[in-house]
Write a protein that holds these residues in place. Sequence first.
Motif, short mmCIF file in Angstrom:
data_model
loop_
_atom_site.label_atom_id
_atom_site.label_comp_id
_atom_site.label_asym_id
_atom_site.label_seq_id
_atom_site.Cartn_x
_atom_site.Cartn_y
_atom_site.Cartn_z
N MET A 159 0.84 -1.21 0.00
CA MET A 159 0.00 0.00 0.00
C MET A 159 0.87 1.25 0.00
O MET A 159 0.57 2.23 -0.68
N ILE A 160 1.95 1.23 0.74
CA ILE A 160 2.85 2.39 0.81
C ILE A 160 3.60 2.57 -0.51
O ILE A 160 3.68 3.68 -1.04
N ARG A 161 4.14 1.48 -1.04
CA ARG A 161 4.92 1.56 -2.29
C ARG A 161 4.04 1.69 -3.52
O ARG A 161 4.48 2.19 -4.54
N GLY A 162 2.82 1.15 -3.45
CA GLY A 162 1.93 1.22 -4.59
C GLY A 162 2.16 0.14 -5.62
O GLY A 162 1.60 0.19 -6.72
N VAL A 163 3.01 -0.83 -5.30
CA VAL A 163 3.30 -1.95 -6.21
C VAL A 163 3.50 -3.22 -5.39
O VAL A 163 3.68 -3.17 -4.17
N LYS A 164 3.49 -4.36 -6.06
CA LYS A 164 3.76 -5.64 -5.41
C LYS A 164 5.19 -5.65 -4.88
O LYS A 164 6.09 -5.06 -5.49
N VAL A 165 5.40 -6.33 -3.76
CA VAL A 165 6.74 -6.37 -3.16
C VAL A 165 7.22 -7.80 -2.91
O VAL A 165 8.12 -8.02 -2.11
N ASP A 166 6.65 -8.76 -3.62
CA ASP A 166 7.05 -10.16 -3.42
C ASP A 166 8.55 -10.35 -3.64
O ASP A 166 9.24 -10.93 -2.81
N SER A 167 9.05 -9.87 -4.76
CA SER A 167 10.46 -10.06 -5.09
C SER A 167 11.39 -9.33 -4.11
O SER A 167 12.34 -9.93 -3.59
N PRO A 168 11.14 -8.04 -3.82
CA PRO A 168 12.02 -7.37 -2.85
C PRO A 168 12.01 -8.03 -1.47
O PRO A 168 13.05 -8.18 -0.85
N ILE A 169 10.84 -8.46 -1.02
CA ILE A 169 10.78 -9.11 0.29
C ILE A 169 11.55 -10.42 0.27
O ILE A 169 12.29 -10.73 1.20
N ASN A 170 11.41 -11.19 -0.80
CA ASN A 170 12.16 -12.45 -0.90
C ASN A 170 13.67 -12.18 -0.89
O ASN A 170 14.43 -12.90 -0.24
N THR A 171 14.10 -11.15 -1.60
CA THR A 171 15.52 -10.79 -1.62
C THR A 171 16.00 -10.41 -0.23
O THR A 171 17.06 -10.86 0.22
N LEU A 172 15.22 -9.61 0.47
CA LEU A 172 15.60 -9.16 1.81
C LEU A 172 15.63 -10.33 2.80
O LEU A 172 16.49 -10.37 3.69
N LEU A 173 14.70 -11.26 2.64
CA LEU A 173 14.71 -12.46 3.48
C LEU A 173 15.95 -13.30 3.19
O LEU A 173 16.61 -13.78 4.12
N GLU A 174 16.28 -13.47 1.91
CA GLU A 174 17.47 -14.25 1.53
C GLU A 174 18.75 -13.62 2.07
O GLU A 174 19.67 -14.33 2.46
N ARG A 175 18.79 -12.30 2.08
CA ARG A 175 19.98 -11.59 2.57
C ARG A 175 19.98 -11.46 4.09
O ARG A 175 20.88 -10.87 4.67
N ASN A 176 18.95 -11.98 4.73
CA ASN A 176 18.81 -11.94 6.19
C ASN A 176 18.77 -10.51 6.73
O ASN A 176 19.23 -10.24 7.84
N LEU A 177 18.22 -9.60 5.95
CA LEU A 177 18.05 -8.22 6.41
C LEU A 177 16.70 -8.02 7.09
O LEU A 177 16.54 -7.10 7.89
N ILE A 178 15.74 -8.87 6.74
CA ILE A 178 14.43 -8.87 7.40
C ILE A 178 14.08 -10.30 7.77
O ILE A 178 14.68 -11.25 7.26
N GLU A 179 13.11 -10.42 8.68
CA GLU A 179 12.64 -11.74 9.09
C GLU A 179 11.19 -11.65 9.50
O GLU A 179 10.67 -10.55 9.72
N GLU A 180 10.56 -12.81 9.58
CA GLU A 180 9.19 -12.85 10.07
C GLU A 180 9.22 -12.61 11.57
O GLU A 180 9.99 -13.24 12.29
N LYS A 181 8.37 -11.69 12.03
CA LYS A 181 8.33 -11.34 13.45
C LYS A 181 7.08 -11.87 14.14
O LYS A 181 6.91 -11.66 15.33
#
Length: 181
Positions: A114-136
């Motif tokens: 909603m904030i970005r205005g576009v799908k974020v599946d790919s960026p979130i997957n990349t960030l998860l792979e890089r261990n920069l984000i995680e499920e909280k």
Amino acid sequence: MAVLFRDQTKSALEALLFVASEPLTVQALARIVEIDVADALELLLELAKEYQDRPGGLKIVQVSDTWQICTRPECAPYIERLYRKSGTGLSKAAIETLAIIAYRQPITRSEVEMIRGVKVDSPINTLLERNLIEEKGRREGPGRPVLYGTTLEFLKHFGLKDVSELPPLEEFLVEGETIDI
């Protein structure tokens, strides 16, 4: 603590931080050098101050409840040249997504979209792979969507003790612009 013992212990703490592949807790360091946690913390704070006050490429930092030796940010361009690999940077979409998650965590994928205005599946997957984000966790409600937040790796990467050290969003706004947090 005797001066000689204090200096030897401080040197041992410094050596442990240097050789450790991961940040270490004060409790672990105290256990290894066989001193009280309070004494270990005092010595770590002294070491960090010594590194801060002297010129050089290294510093001792506290990241969450752990400590580590790391390079100073001003040395980053040289280190990047040493380890330069093509295609290792984050895309603009991933950086924007990471910023939203960092400032709004915990946050769901749909809220980021909603904030970005576009799908974020790919960026979130990349960030998860890089261990920069995680499920909280999961948000209560229909579908129980996953909540995302930043990781210890995120803090280490950006040289932060915790997310409260993120620069205020106001620094990034154009004059007259506002933002809802």
